[in-house]
Design a protein around this motif. Sequence first.
Motif, PDB file in Angstrom:
ATOM      1  N   VAL A  31       0.730  -1.305   0.093  1.00  0.00           N
ATOM      2  CA  VAL A  31      -0.093   0.010  -0.101  1.00  0.00           C
ATOM      3  C   VAL A  31       0.775   1.276   0.170  1.00  0.00           C
ATOM      4  CG1 VAL A  31      -0.210   0.201   2.611  1.00  0.00           C
ATOM      5  CG2 VAL A  31      -2.091   0.992   1.009  1.00  0.00           C
ATOM      6  N   ASP A  32       2.024   1.345   0.413  1.00  0.00           N
ATOM      7  CA  ASP A  32       2.732   2.348   0.622  1.00  0.00           C
ATOM      8  C   ASP A  32       3.440   2.760  -0.513  1.00  0.00           C
ATOM      9  OD1 ASP A  32       2.293   2.764   3.279  1.00  0.00           O
ATOM     10  OD2 ASP A  32       4.037   1.482   4.052  1.00  0.00           O
ATOM     11  N   VAL A  33       3.533   1.961  -1.715  1.00  0.00           N
ATOM     12  CA  VAL A  33       4.333   1.920  -2.875  1.00  0.00           C
ATOM     13  C   VAL A  33       3.371   2.123  -4.322  1.00  0.00           C
ATOM     14  CG1 VAL A  33       4.840  -0.264  -3.532  1.00  0.00           C
ATOM     15  CG2 VAL A  33       6.324   1.388  -4.312  1.00  0.00           C
ATOM     16  N   VAL A  34       2.286   1.460  -4.044  1.00  0.00           N
ATOM     17  CA  VAL A  34       1.352   1.565  -5.042  1.00  0.00           C
ATOM     18  C   VAL A  34       0.245   2.810  -5.243  1.00  0.00           C
ATOM     19  CG1 VAL A  34      -0.771   0.156  -6.297  1.00  0.00           C
ATOM     20  CG2 VAL A  34       1.104  -1.050  -5.231  1.00  0.00           C
ATOM     21  N   ALA A  35       0.599   3.617  -6.306  1.00  0.00           N
ATOM     22  CA  ALA A  35      -0.076   4.910  -6.158  1.00  0.00           C
ATOM     23  C   ALA A  35      -1.575   4.685  -6.931  1.00  0.00           C
ATOM     24  CB  ALA A  35       0.807   5.941  -7.008  1.00  0.00           C
ATOM     25  N   GLY A  36      -1.745   3.630  -7.592  1.00  0.00           N
ATOM     26  CA  GLY A  36      -2.732   3.689  -8.519  1.00  0.00           C
ATOM     27  C   GLY A  36      -2.791   2.420  -9.197  1.00  0.00           C
ATOM     28  N   VAL A  37      -3.773   2.341 -10.239  1.00  0.00           N
ATOM     29  CA  VAL A  37      -4.150   1.012 -10.811  1.00  0.00           C
ATOM     30  C   VAL A  37      -4.579   1.605 -12.224  1.00  0.00           C
ATOM     31  CG1 VAL A  37      -6.165   0.380  -9.809  1.00  0.00           C
ATOM     32  CG2 VAL A  37      -4.780  -1.175 -11.480  1.00  0.00           C
ATOM     33  N   LYS A  38      -4.024   1.335 -13.388  1.00  0.00           N
ATOM     34  CA  LYS A  38      -4.711   1.499 -14.550  1.00  0.00           C
ATOM     35  C   LYS A  38      -5.443   0.193 -15.016  1.00  0.00           C
ATOM     36  CE  LYS A  38      -3.237   2.066 -19.514  1.00  0.00           C
ATOM     37  NZ  LYS A  38      -4.576   2.404 -20.102  1.00  0.00           N
ATOM     38  N   MET A  39      -6.750   0.327 -15.260  1.00  0.00           N
ATOM     39  CA  MET A  39      -7.393  -0.801 -15.787  1.00  0.00           C
ATOM     40  C   MET A  39      -7.986  -0.812 -17.196  1.00  0.00           C
ATOM     41  SD  MET A  39      -9.995  -2.143 -12.605  1.00  0.00           S
ATOM     42  CE  MET A  39     -10.489  -3.466 -13.510  1.00  0.00           C
ATOM     43  N   SER A  40      -7.625  -1.410 -18.050  1.00  0.00           N
ATOM     44  CA  SER A  40      -7.842  -1.383 -19.427  1.00  0.00           C
ATOM     45  C   SER A  40      -8.591  -2.682 -19.907  1.00  0.00           C
ATOM     46  CB  SER A  40      -6.761  -1.469 -20.184  1.00  0.00           C
ATOM     47  OG  SER A  40      -5.961  -0.377 -19.849  1.00  0.00           O
ATOM     48  N   LEU A  41      -9.813  -2.988 -19.386  1.00  0.00           N
ATOM     49  CA  LEU A  41     -10.577  -4.148 -19.631  1.00  0.00           C
ATOM     50  C   LEU A  41     -11.683  -3.952 -20.664  1.00  0.00           C
ATOM     51  CD1 LEU A  41     -10.774  -6.060 -16.164  1.00  0.00           C
ATOM     52  CD2 LEU A  41      -8.965  -6.259 -17.786  1.00  0.00           C
ATOM     53  N   LEU A  42     -11.966  -2.576 -20.818  1.00  0.00           N
ATOM     54  CA  LEU A  42     -13.178  -2.311 -21.674  1.00  0.00           C
ATOM     55  C   LEU A  42     -14.592  -2.651 -20.818  1.00  0.00           C
ATOM     56  CD1 LEU A  42     -12.021  -2.775 -25.113  1.00  0.00           C
ATOM     57  CD2 LEU A  42     -11.440  -0.750 -23.783  1.00  0.00           C
ATOM     58  N   ASP A  43     -14.584  -2.836 -19.561  1.00  0.00           N
ATOM     59  CA  ASP A  43     -15.406  -3.165 -18.780  1.00  0.00           C
ATOM     60  C   ASP A  43     -15.853  -2.213 -17.656  1.00  0.00           C
ATOM     61  OD1 ASP A  43     -17.382  -4.599 -17.042  1.00  0.00           O
ATOM     62  OD2 ASP A  43     -16.769  -6.546 -17.553  1.00  0.00           O
ATOM     63  N   ALA A  44     -16.846  -1.418 -17.991  1.00  0.00           N
ATOM     64  CA  ALA A  44     -17.015  -0.132 -16.988  1.00  0.00           C
ATOM     65  C   ALA A  44     -17.462  -0.841 -15.552  1.00  0.00           C
ATOM     66  CB  ALA A  44     -18.204   0.890 -17.464  1.00  0.00           C
ATOM     67  N   ASP A  45     -18.340  -1.712 -15.461  1.00  0.00           N
ATOM     68  CA  ASP A  45     -18.455  -2.308 -14.305  1.00  0.00           C
ATOM     69  C   ASP A  45     -17.632  -2.738 -13.472  1.00  0.00           C
ATOM     70  OD1 ASP A  45     -21.321  -1.620 -14.622  1.00  0.00           O
ATOM     71  OD2 ASP A  45     -21.923  -3.465 -15.533  1.00  0.00           O
ATOM     72  N   ALA A  46     -16.685  -3.555 -14.178  1.00  0.00           N
ATOM     73  CA  ALA A  46     -15.635  -4.327 -13.527  1.00  0.00           C
ATOM     74  C   ALA A  46     -14.451  -3.169 -13.124  1.00  0.00           C
ATOM     75  CB  ALA A  46     -14.789  -5.063 -14.446  1.00  0.00           C
ATOM     76  N   GLU A  47     -14.522  -2.271 -13.613  1.00  0.00           N
ATOM     77  CA  GLU A  47     -13.724  -0.927 -13.239  1.00  0.00           C
ATOM     78  C   GLU A  47     -14.225  -0.220 -12.037  1.00  0.00           C
ATOM     79  OE1 GLU A  47     -12.426   3.749 -14.641  1.00  0.00           O
ATOM     80  OE2 GLU A  47     -11.952   1.920 -16.145  1.00  0.00           O
ATOM     81  N   ILE A  48     -15.447   0.063 -12.139  1.00  0.00           N
ATOM     82  CA  ILE A  48     -16.268   0.619 -10.749  1.00  0.00           C
ATOM     83  C   ILE A  48     -16.042  -0.215  -9.610  1.00  0.00           C
ATOM     84  CG2 ILE A  48     -18.276   1.341 -10.024  1.00  0.00           C
ATOM     85  CD1 ILE A  48     -18.863   2.206 -12.869  1.00  0.00           C
ATOM     86  N   ALA A  49     -16.307  -1.670  -9.760  1.00  0.00           N
ATOM     87  CA  ALA A  49     -16.504  -2.460  -8.605  1.00  0.00           C
ATOM     88  C   ALA A  49     -14.714  -2.456  -8.042  1.00  0.00           C
ATOM     89  CB  ALA A  49     -16.809  -4.028  -9.120  1.00  0.00           C
ATOM     90  N   VAL A  50     -13.829  -2.432  -8.758  1.00  0.00           N
ATOM     91  CA  VAL A  50     -12.398  -2.474  -8.231  1.00  0.00           C
ATOM     92  C   VAL A  50     -12.172  -0.956  -7.493  1.00  0.00           C
ATOM     93  CG1 VAL A  50      -9.966  -2.222  -8.720  1.00  0.00           C
ATOM     94  CG2 VAL A  50     -11.634  -4.347  -9.824  1.00  0.00           C
ATOM     95  N   ARG A  51     -12.592   0.214  -8.234  1.00  0.00           N
ATOM     96  CA  ARG A  51     -12.466   1.187  -7.808  1.00  0.00           C
ATOM     97  C   ARG A  51     -12.933   1.764  -6.382  1.00  0.00           C
ATOM     98  NH1 ARG A  51     -15.218   5.564 -11.800  1.00  0.00           N
ATOM     99  NH2 ARG A  51     -17.066   5.351 -10.424  1.00  0.00           N
ATOM    100  N   ARG A  52     -14.059   1.017  -6.238  1.00  0.00           N
ATOM    101  CA  ARG A  52     -14.771   1.047  -4.815  1.00  0.00           C
ATOM    102  C   ARG A  52     -14.234   0.260  -3.763  1.00  0.00           C
ATOM    103  NH1 ARG A  52     -21.134   1.107  -6.638  1.00  0.00           N
ATOM    104  NH2 ARG A  52     -21.142   2.889  -7.836  1.00  0.00           N
ATOM    105  N   ARG A  53     -13.335  -0.256  -4.217  1.00  0.00           N
ATOM    106  CA  ARG A  53     -12.286  -1.417  -3.242  1.00  0.00           C
ATOM    107  C   ARG A  53     -11.194  -1.012  -2.928  1.00  0.00           C
ATOM    108  NH1 ARG A  53     -12.883  -7.457  -4.817  1.00  0.00           N
ATOM    109  NH2 ARG A  53     -12.002  -7.619  -2.756  1.00  0.00           N
ATOM    110  N   LEU A  54     -10.482   0.048  -3.506  1.00  0.00           N
ATOM    111  CA  LEU A  54      -9.080   0.449  -3.564  1.00  0.00           C
ATOM    112  C   LEU A  54      -8.996   1.328  -2.042  1.00  0.00           C
ATOM    113  CD1 LEU A  54      -8.369   2.076  -7.013  1.00  0.00           C
ATOM    114  CD2 LEU A  54      -7.476  -0.109  -6.062  1.00  0.00           C
ATOM    115  N   PRO A  55      -7.779   1.227  -1.786  1.00  0.00           N
ATOM    116  CA  PRO A  55      -7.545   1.947  -0.423  1.00  0.00           C
ATOM    117  C   PRO A  55      -7.452   3.547  -0.717  1.00  0.00           C
ATOM    118  CG  PRO A  55      -5.559   0.944  -1.358  1.00  0.00           C
ATOM    119  CD  PRO A  55      -6.739   0.221  -2.160  1.00  0.00           C
TER     120      PRO A  55
END
Length: 403
Positions: A220-244
Amino acid sequence: MSHLTLLAADGSTRTTELRETVATARPSAPLRSRVAYAAAHVVPKTASETVPGHPADIDWDATLAFRHEVWSWGLGVADAMDTAQRNMGLDAAATRELIGRSATEAASVNGSLVVGVNTDHIGDEVISLPAVIDAYREQLAFVEQTGAGAVLMASRHLARVADGPDDYRRVYNAVLGSATTPVVLHWLGTAFDPHLAGYFGSNDQAEAAGTMLAIIADNVDVVAGVKMSLLDADAEIAVRRRLPDSARMFTGDDFNYVSLIEGDEHGYSDALLGAFAALAPLASTAIQALDAGDTAAYRRVLGPTEELSRHIFAAPTFYYKTGIAFMSWLNGHQSAFRMVGGLHAARSLPHLSRTVELANAAGALTDPELAAARWHALLSVNGVDASRATIAPRASTLSEVVA
Protein backbone atom coordinates in the motif's frame (compact mmCIF):
# COMPACT_ATOMS: atom_id res chain seq x y z
CA MET A 1 -18.29 25.76 -46.39
CA SER A 2 -15.91 22.94 -47.32
CA HIS A 3 -16.88 19.32 -47.47
CA LEU A 4 -15.37 15.96 -46.59
CA THR A 5 -15.51 13.10 -49.06
CA LEU A 6 -16.20 9.79 -47.33
CA LEU A 7 -15.60 6.25 -48.61
CA ALA A 8 -17.95 3.32 -47.90
CA ALA A 9 -17.00 -0.35 -47.76
CA ASP A 10 -18.69 -0.96 -51.13
CA GLY A 11 -16.46 1.66 -52.76
CA SER A 12 -19.13 4.36 -53.07
CA THR A 13 -18.42 7.91 -51.96
CA ARG A 14 -20.46 10.71 -50.47
CA THR A 15 -19.73 14.07 -48.91
CA THR A 16 -20.55 15.63 -45.60
CA GLU A 17 -20.15 19.18 -44.36
CA LEU A 18 -16.80 20.00 -42.79
CA ARG A 19 -17.49 21.37 -39.33
CA GLU A 20 -15.63 23.83 -37.21
CA THR A 21 -13.64 22.47 -34.32
CA VAL A 22 -14.92 22.80 -30.75
CA ALA A 23 -13.66 25.95 -29.03
CA THR A 24 -10.78 25.03 -26.72
CA ALA A 25 -8.31 26.95 -24.59
CA ARG A 26 -5.05 25.87 -23.02
CA PRO A 27 -5.28 25.97 -19.22
CA SER A 28 -3.73 28.89 -17.40
CA ALA A 29 -3.18 26.78 -14.27
CA PRO A 30 -2.73 23.07 -13.51
CA LEU A 31 -5.83 20.90 -13.89
CA ARG A 32 -7.31 20.19 -10.45
CA SER A 33 -10.33 17.93 -10.49
CA ARG A 34 -8.80 14.94 -12.32
CA VAL A 35 -5.36 13.56 -13.09
CA ALA A 36 -5.16 12.74 -16.79
CA TYR A 37 -2.45 11.16 -18.92
CA ALA A 38 -2.45 10.75 -22.67
CA ALA A 39 -0.64 7.61 -23.81
CA ALA A 40 1.49 9.01 -26.61
CA HIS A 41 2.64 7.36 -29.84
CA VAL A 42 5.93 7.60 -31.73
CA VAL A 43 6.54 9.09 -35.19
CA PRO A 44 8.98 7.34 -37.55
CA LYS A 45 11.18 9.14 -40.03
CA THR A 46 9.24 9.47 -43.26
CA ALA A 47 12.00 7.94 -45.38
CA SER A 48 12.85 5.15 -42.93
CA GLU A 49 12.21 1.44 -43.39
CA THR A 50 8.79 1.53 -41.72
CA VAL A 51 8.14 -2.11 -42.56
CA PRO A 52 7.35 -5.18 -40.43
CA GLY A 53 10.36 -6.58 -38.63
CA HIS A 54 12.62 -3.57 -39.13
CA PRO A 55 14.05 -1.75 -36.08
CA ALA A 56 12.28 1.50 -35.29
CA ASP A 57 13.85 4.62 -36.82
CA ILE A 58 12.16 7.44 -34.95
CA ASP A 59 11.72 11.08 -35.91
CA TRP A 60 12.68 12.40 -32.50
CA ASP A 61 11.80 16.01 -33.25
CA ALA A 62 8.20 15.17 -34.17
CA THR A 63 7.84 12.54 -31.46
CA LEU A 64 9.01 14.81 -28.66
CA ALA A 65 7.15 17.84 -30.04
CA PHE A 66 3.94 15.86 -29.70
CA ARG A 67 4.70 15.26 -26.03
CA HIS A 68 5.19 18.99 -25.52
CA GLU A 69 1.83 19.53 -27.21
CA VAL A 70 0.18 17.21 -24.65
CA TRP A 71 1.89 18.92 -21.72
CA SER A 72 0.81 22.33 -23.03
CA TRP A 73 -2.81 21.25 -22.52
CA GLY A 74 -2.18 20.44 -18.87
CA LEU A 75 -2.21 16.68 -19.38
CA GLY A 76 0.48 14.24 -18.37
CA VAL A 77 2.20 11.92 -20.84
CA ALA A 78 2.20 8.15 -20.48
CA ASP A 79 5.05 6.87 -22.60
CA ALA A 80 6.63 3.65 -23.85
CA MET A 81 3.31 1.85 -23.50
CA ASP A 82 0.96 0.17 -26.00
CA THR A 83 0.18 3.38 -27.88
CA ALA A 84 3.87 3.84 -28.63
CA GLN A 85 3.68 0.46 -30.44
CA ARG A 86 5.70 -1.32 -27.79
CA ASN A 87 6.06 -4.93 -28.99
CA MET A 88 4.46 -3.90 -32.31
CA GLY A 89 7.29 -2.13 -34.12
CA LEU A 90 8.95 -0.34 -31.22
CA ASP A 91 11.89 -2.55 -30.27
CA ALA A 92 13.61 -2.73 -26.89
CA ALA A 93 16.48 -0.38 -27.82
CA ALA A 94 14.11 2.27 -29.16
CA THR A 95 11.88 1.89 -26.10
CA ARG A 96 14.79 2.56 -23.78
CA GLU A 97 15.87 5.60 -25.79
CA LEU A 98 12.30 6.90 -25.87
CA ILE A 99 12.06 6.72 -22.08
CA GLY A 100 15.32 8.59 -21.61
CA ARG A 101 14.51 11.32 -24.11
CA SER A 102 10.96 11.82 -22.83
CA ALA A 103 12.19 12.05 -19.25
CA THR A 104 14.65 14.78 -20.24
CA GLU A 105 11.93 16.73 -22.05
CA ALA A 106 9.48 16.34 -19.16
CA ALA A 107 12.03 17.73 -16.73
CA SER A 108 12.63 20.73 -18.98
CA VAL A 109 9.00 21.88 -18.70
CA ASN A 110 8.03 20.29 -15.37
CA GLY A 111 5.69 17.98 -17.28
CA SER A 112 4.17 14.93 -15.67
CA LEU A 113 5.49 11.66 -17.15
CA VAL A 114 4.93 8.00 -16.42
CA VAL A 115 6.44 5.23 -18.50
CA GLY A 116 5.91 1.52 -18.94
CA VAL A 117 7.99 -1.07 -17.09
CA ASN A 118 7.84 -4.58 -18.50
CA THR A 119 9.94 -7.69 -19.10
CA ASP A 120 9.88 -7.46 -22.88
CA HIS A 121 13.59 -6.82 -23.41
CA ILE A 122 14.08 -10.54 -22.75
CA GLY A 123 12.47 -11.62 -26.02
CA ASP A 124 9.84 -14.26 -26.65
CA GLU A 125 11.37 -17.04 -24.58
CA VAL A 126 10.02 -18.94 -21.60
CA ILE A 127 11.72 -17.79 -18.42
CA SER A 128 11.35 -18.70 -14.74
CA LEU A 129 9.56 -16.65 -12.11
CA PRO A 130 12.87 -15.43 -10.62
CA ALA A 131 13.93 -14.36 -14.12
CA VAL A 132 10.65 -12.46 -14.54
CA ILE A 133 11.36 -10.65 -11.26
CA ASP A 134 14.88 -9.79 -12.39
CA ALA A 135 13.63 -8.51 -15.76
CA TYR A 136 11.01 -6.28 -14.13
CA ARG A 137 13.58 -4.97 -11.66
CA GLU A 138 16.06 -4.16 -14.42
CA GLN A 139 13.57 -1.97 -16.28
CA LEU A 140 12.22 -0.44 -13.08
CA ALA A 141 15.70 0.59 -11.97
CA PHE A 142 16.35 2.29 -15.31
CA VAL A 143 13.05 4.18 -15.20
CA GLU A 144 13.67 5.35 -11.64
CA GLN A 145 17.10 6.65 -12.71
CA THR A 146 15.48 8.83 -15.39
CA GLY A 147 13.14 10.43 -12.85
CA ALA A 148 9.98 9.26 -14.64
CA GLY A 149 7.10 7.59 -12.84
CA ALA A 150 6.64 3.86 -13.40
CA VAL A 151 3.65 1.91 -14.69
CA LEU A 152 4.17 -1.78 -14.02
CA MET A 153 2.77 -3.28 -17.21
CA ALA A 154 1.31 -6.76 -17.55
CA SER A 155 4.03 -9.21 -18.56
CA ARG A 156 3.56 -11.88 -21.21
CA HIS A 157 6.44 -13.76 -19.61
CA LEU A 158 4.62 -13.84 -16.30
CA ALA A 159 1.31 -14.83 -17.88
CA ARG A 160 3.04 -17.72 -19.65
CA VAL A 161 4.76 -19.20 -16.60
CA ALA A 162 2.56 -18.28 -13.60
CA ASP A 163 0.63 -21.15 -12.02
CA GLY A 164 -2.15 -19.35 -10.19
CA PRO A 165 -2.64 -16.26 -7.99
CA ASP A 166 0.20 -17.04 -5.58
CA ASP A 167 2.77 -16.74 -8.35
CA TYR A 168 1.46 -13.30 -9.26
CA ARG A 169 1.64 -12.16 -5.65
CA ARG A 170 5.17 -13.55 -5.38
CA VAL A 171 6.40 -11.70 -8.45
CA TYR A 172 4.62 -8.39 -7.82
CA ASN A 173 5.55 -8.29 -4.14
CA ALA A 174 9.20 -8.88 -5.00
CA VAL A 175 9.27 -6.19 -7.70
CA LEU A 176 7.30 -3.64 -5.70
CA GLY A 177 9.50 -4.35 -2.71
CA SER A 178 12.44 -2.99 -4.67
CA ALA A 179 10.64 0.17 -5.88
CA THR A 180 11.93 3.44 -4.49
CA THR A 181 9.18 5.65 -5.94
CA PRO A 182 5.38 5.19 -6.30
CA VAL A 183 4.25 2.74 -8.98
CA VAL A 184 0.99 2.36 -10.94
CA LEU A 185 -0.15 -1.19 -11.73
CA HIS A 186 -1.60 -2.00 -15.15
CA TRP A 187 -4.26 -4.60 -15.88
CA LEU A 188 -4.50 -5.03 -19.64
CA GLY A 189 -7.40 -7.02 -21.09
CA THR A 190 -7.25 -9.63 -23.81
CA ALA A 191 -8.85 -7.28 -26.35
CA PHE A 192 -5.54 -5.45 -26.31
CA ASP A 193 -3.30 -8.51 -25.92
CA PRO A 194 -4.69 -12.06 -26.20
CA HIS A 195 -1.45 -13.39 -24.63
CA LEU A 196 -2.59 -11.99 -21.26
CA ALA A 197 -5.56 -14.32 -20.77
CA GLY A 198 -5.98 -15.32 -17.13
CA TYR A 199 -3.80 -12.50 -15.83
CA PHE A 200 -3.58 -12.25 -12.04
CA GLY A 201 -4.23 -15.97 -11.92
CA SER A 202 -7.79 -16.42 -13.17
CA ASN A 203 -10.06 -15.99 -16.17
CA ASP A 204 -12.75 -14.93 -13.72
CA GLN A 205 -12.50 -11.14 -13.48
CA ALA A 206 -13.75 -11.00 -9.88
CA GLU A 207 -11.17 -13.55 -8.74
CA ALA A 208 -8.38 -11.84 -10.67
CA ALA A 209 -9.42 -8.50 -9.18
CA GLY A 210 -9.19 -10.02 -5.71
CA THR A 211 -5.59 -11.03 -6.35
CA MET A 212 -4.68 -7.59 -7.68
CA LEU A 213 -6.29 -5.92 -4.67
CA ALA A 214 -4.35 -8.24 -2.38
CA ILE A 215 -1.12 -7.18 -4.10
CA ILE A 216 -2.06 -3.55 -3.55
CA ALA A 217 -2.83 -4.24 0.11
CA ASP A 218 0.57 -5.94 0.47
CA ASN A 219 2.28 -2.86 -0.98
CA VAL A 220 0.00 0.00 0.00
CA ASP A 221 2.89 2.40 0.61
CA VAL A 222 4.28 2.10 -2.93
CA VAL A 223 1.24 1.46 -5.18
CA ALA A 224 -0.04 4.86 -6.27
CA GLY A 225 -2.87 3.47 -8.35
CA VAL A 226 -4.00 1.03 -10.99
CA LYS A 227 -4.78 1.50 -14.65
CA MET A 228 -7.57 -0.83 -15.79
CA SER A 229 -7.90 -1.53 -19.50
CA LEU A 230 -10.57 -4.23 -19.60
CA LEU A 231 -13.16 -2.19 -21.56
CA ASP A 232 -15.64 -3.16 -18.84
CA ALA A 233 -16.99 -0.18 -16.91
CA ASP A 234 -18.75 -2.27 -14.25
CA ALA A 235 -15.55 -4.20 -13.49
CA GLU A 236 -13.61 -0.98 -13.16
CA ILE A 237 -16.18 0.60 -10.85
CA ALA A 238 -16.23 -2.53 -8.67
CA VAL A 239 -12.45 -2.38 -8.21
CA ARG A 240 -12.48 1.40 -7.79
CA ARG A 241 -14.80 1.13 -4.82
CA ARG A 242 -12.44 -1.34 -3.13
CA LEU A 243 -9.20 0.58 -3.56
CA PRO A 244 -7.50 2.03 -0.49
CA ASP A 245 -7.59 5.81 -0.22
CA SER A 246 -3.92 5.92 -1.18
CA ALA A 247 -4.49 4.41 -4.64
CA ARG A 248 -6.09 6.12 -7.64
CA MET A 249 -8.09 4.38 -10.33
CA PHE A 250 -6.80 5.40 -13.77
CA THR A 251 -9.30 4.42 -16.40
CA GLY A 252 -7.87 2.80 -19.48
CA ASP A 253 -11.37 2.15 -20.82
CA ASP A 254 -11.45 3.83 -24.22
CA PHE A 255 -15.10 2.79 -24.63
CA ASN A 256 -16.62 4.28 -21.47
CA TYR A 257 -14.30 6.99 -20.19
CA VAL A 258 -16.80 9.86 -20.17
CA SER A 259 -18.96 8.45 -17.36
CA LEU A 260 -16.01 6.83 -15.55
CA ILE A 261 -14.10 10.11 -15.32
CA GLU A 262 -17.24 12.00 -14.31
CA GLY A 263 -17.84 9.42 -11.59
CA ASP A 264 -20.73 8.81 -9.22
CA GLU A 265 -21.61 9.35 -5.59
CA HIS A 266 -18.89 6.88 -4.56
CA GLY A 267 -16.00 8.35 -6.54
CA TYR A 268 -14.49 8.74 -9.98
CA SER A 269 -11.67 7.50 -12.19
CA ASP A 270 -8.68 9.53 -13.25
CA ALA A 271 -7.45 8.87 -16.78
CA LEU A 272 -4.58 7.15 -18.54
CA LEU A 273 -5.90 6.77 -22.05
CA GLY A 274 -4.64 6.15 -25.55
CA ALA A 275 -7.73 8.00 -26.78
CA PHE A 276 -6.51 11.20 -25.13
CA ALA A 277 -3.49 11.20 -27.44
CA ALA A 278 -5.97 11.94 -30.24
CA LEU A 279 -8.12 14.27 -28.13
CA ALA A 280 -5.78 16.32 -25.93
CA PRO A 281 -7.42 19.73 -26.54
CA LEU A 282 -10.93 18.37 -25.93
CA ALA A 283 -9.86 16.28 -22.93
CA SER A 284 -8.20 19.29 -21.35
CA THR A 285 -11.17 21.57 -22.05
CA ALA A 286 -13.57 19.02 -20.57
CA ILE A 287 -11.53 18.63 -17.38
CA GLN A 288 -11.26 22.41 -17.11
CA ALA A 289 -15.07 22.41 -17.14
CA LEU A 290 -15.08 19.94 -14.24
CA ASP A 291 -12.62 22.19 -12.43
CA ALA A 292 -15.20 24.97 -12.80
CA GLY A 293 -18.00 22.72 -11.56
CA ASP A 294 -19.72 22.68 -14.97
CA THR A 295 -20.59 19.02 -15.51
CA ALA A 296 -22.90 19.85 -18.41
CA ALA A 297 -20.03 21.51 -20.32
CA TYR A 298 -17.81 18.52 -19.54
CA ARG A 299 -20.34 16.17 -21.12
CA ARG A 300 -20.97 18.50 -24.03
CA VAL A 301 -17.28 18.64 -24.95
CA LEU A 302 -16.15 15.09 -24.20
CA GLY A 303 -19.37 13.15 -24.80
CA PRO A 304 -19.24 13.19 -28.63
CA THR A 305 -15.64 11.91 -28.62
CA GLU A 306 -16.60 8.54 -27.19
CA GLU A 307 -18.13 7.25 -30.44
CA LEU A 308 -14.91 8.24 -32.22
CA SER A 309 -12.82 6.45 -29.59
CA ARG A 310 -14.97 3.32 -29.78
CA HIS A 311 -14.39 3.24 -33.53
CA ILE A 312 -10.63 3.77 -33.22
CA PHE A 313 -10.49 0.96 -30.66
CA ALA A 314 -12.85 -1.39 -32.53
CA ALA A 315 -11.85 -5.03 -32.94
CA PRO A 316 -9.18 -6.06 -33.53
CA THR A 317 -8.54 -3.59 -30.73
CA PHE A 318 -4.75 -3.99 -30.71
CA TYR A 319 -4.69 -2.08 -34.02
CA TYR A 320 -6.11 1.05 -32.39
CA LYS A 321 -2.63 2.60 -32.65
CA THR A 322 -3.26 3.14 -36.36
CA GLY A 323 -6.17 5.45 -35.58
CA ILE A 324 -4.09 7.41 -33.05
CA ALA A 325 -1.33 8.03 -35.61
CA PHE A 326 -3.91 8.82 -38.30
CA MET A 327 -5.47 11.50 -36.09
CA SER A 328 -2.01 12.89 -35.34
CA TRP A 329 -1.35 13.22 -39.07
CA LEU A 330 -4.75 14.79 -39.78
CA ASN A 331 -4.13 17.34 -37.03
CA GLY A 332 -0.69 18.30 -38.31
CA HIS A 333 1.53 16.69 -35.67
CA GLN A 334 3.46 14.59 -38.19
CA SER A 335 4.25 15.14 -41.83
CA ALA A 336 3.29 11.67 -43.07
CA PHE A 337 0.83 8.96 -42.11
CA ARG A 338 3.55 6.44 -41.30
CA MET A 339 4.09 4.09 -38.35
CA VAL A 340 6.98 1.94 -37.17
CA GLY A 341 6.56 -1.67 -38.24
CA GLY A 342 4.32 -0.67 -41.14
CA LEU A 343 1.27 -0.56 -38.89
CA HIS A 344 -0.26 2.33 -40.82
CA ALA A 345 -1.61 -0.41 -43.10
CA ALA A 346 -3.50 -2.13 -40.27
CA ARG A 347 -6.82 -0.35 -40.92
CA SER A 348 -8.75 -0.12 -44.19
CA LEU A 349 -9.61 3.09 -46.03
CA PRO A 350 -13.32 2.76 -45.17
CA HIS A 351 -12.36 2.36 -41.50
CA LEU A 352 -10.21 5.50 -41.71
CA SER A 353 -13.04 7.28 -43.53
CA ARG A 354 -15.33 6.59 -40.59
CA THR A 355 -12.60 7.90 -38.27
CA VAL A 356 -12.52 11.18 -40.20
CA GLU A 357 -16.29 11.38 -40.18
CA LEU A 358 -16.58 10.87 -36.42
CA ALA A 359 -13.65 13.20 -35.67
CA ASN A 360 -15.38 15.86 -37.74
CA ALA A 361 -18.68 15.34 -35.92
CA ALA A 362 -16.97 15.54 -32.51
CA GLY A 363 -15.07 18.72 -33.39
CA ALA A 364 -11.78 16.84 -32.91
CA LEU A 365 -10.10 18.11 -36.09
CA THR A 366 -8.01 21.00 -34.80
CA ASP A 367 -7.50 22.40 -38.31
CA PRO A 368 -10.46 21.08 -40.34
CA GLU A 369 -9.21 22.41 -43.68
CA LEU A 370 -5.80 20.77 -43.23
CA ALA A 371 -7.42 17.50 -42.16
CA ALA A 372 -9.72 17.51 -45.18
CA ALA A 373 -6.87 18.26 -47.57
CA ARG A 374 -4.73 15.45 -46.16
CA TRP A 375 -7.60 12.96 -46.19
CA HIS A 376 -8.59 13.80 -49.74
CA ALA A 377 -4.97 13.44 -50.84
CA LEU A 378 -4.87 9.97 -49.28
CA LEU A 379 -8.06 9.04 -51.15
CA SER A 380 -6.59 10.31 -54.41
CA VAL A 381 -3.38 8.31 -53.98
CA ASN A 382 -5.56 5.22 -53.53
CA GLY A 383 -7.53 5.86 -56.71
CA VAL A 384 -10.66 7.38 -55.20
CA ASP A 385 -12.07 10.25 -57.28
CA ALA A 386 -13.53 12.67 -54.74
CA SER A 387 -15.17 14.72 -57.50
CA ARG A 388 -17.64 11.90 -58.14
CA ALA A 389 -18.90 11.82 -54.58
CA THR A 390 -22.61 12.09 -53.92
CA ILE A 391 -23.61 15.26 -52.09
CA ALA A 392 -25.34 14.28 -48.87
CA PRO A 393 -28.15 16.33 -47.32
CA ARG A 394 -26.95 19.14 -45.11
CA ALA A 395 -25.90 17.72 -41.75
CA SER A 396 -27.06 19.08 -38.42
CA THR A 397 -24.95 21.75 -36.74
CA LEU A 398 -22.16 20.91 -34.37
CA SER A 399 -24.18 22.27 -31.46
CA GLU A 400 -26.95 19.81 -32.33
CA VAL A 401 -24.49 16.92 -32.54
CA VAL A 402 -22.94 17.56 -29.13
CA ALA A 403 -26.10 18.57 -27.30
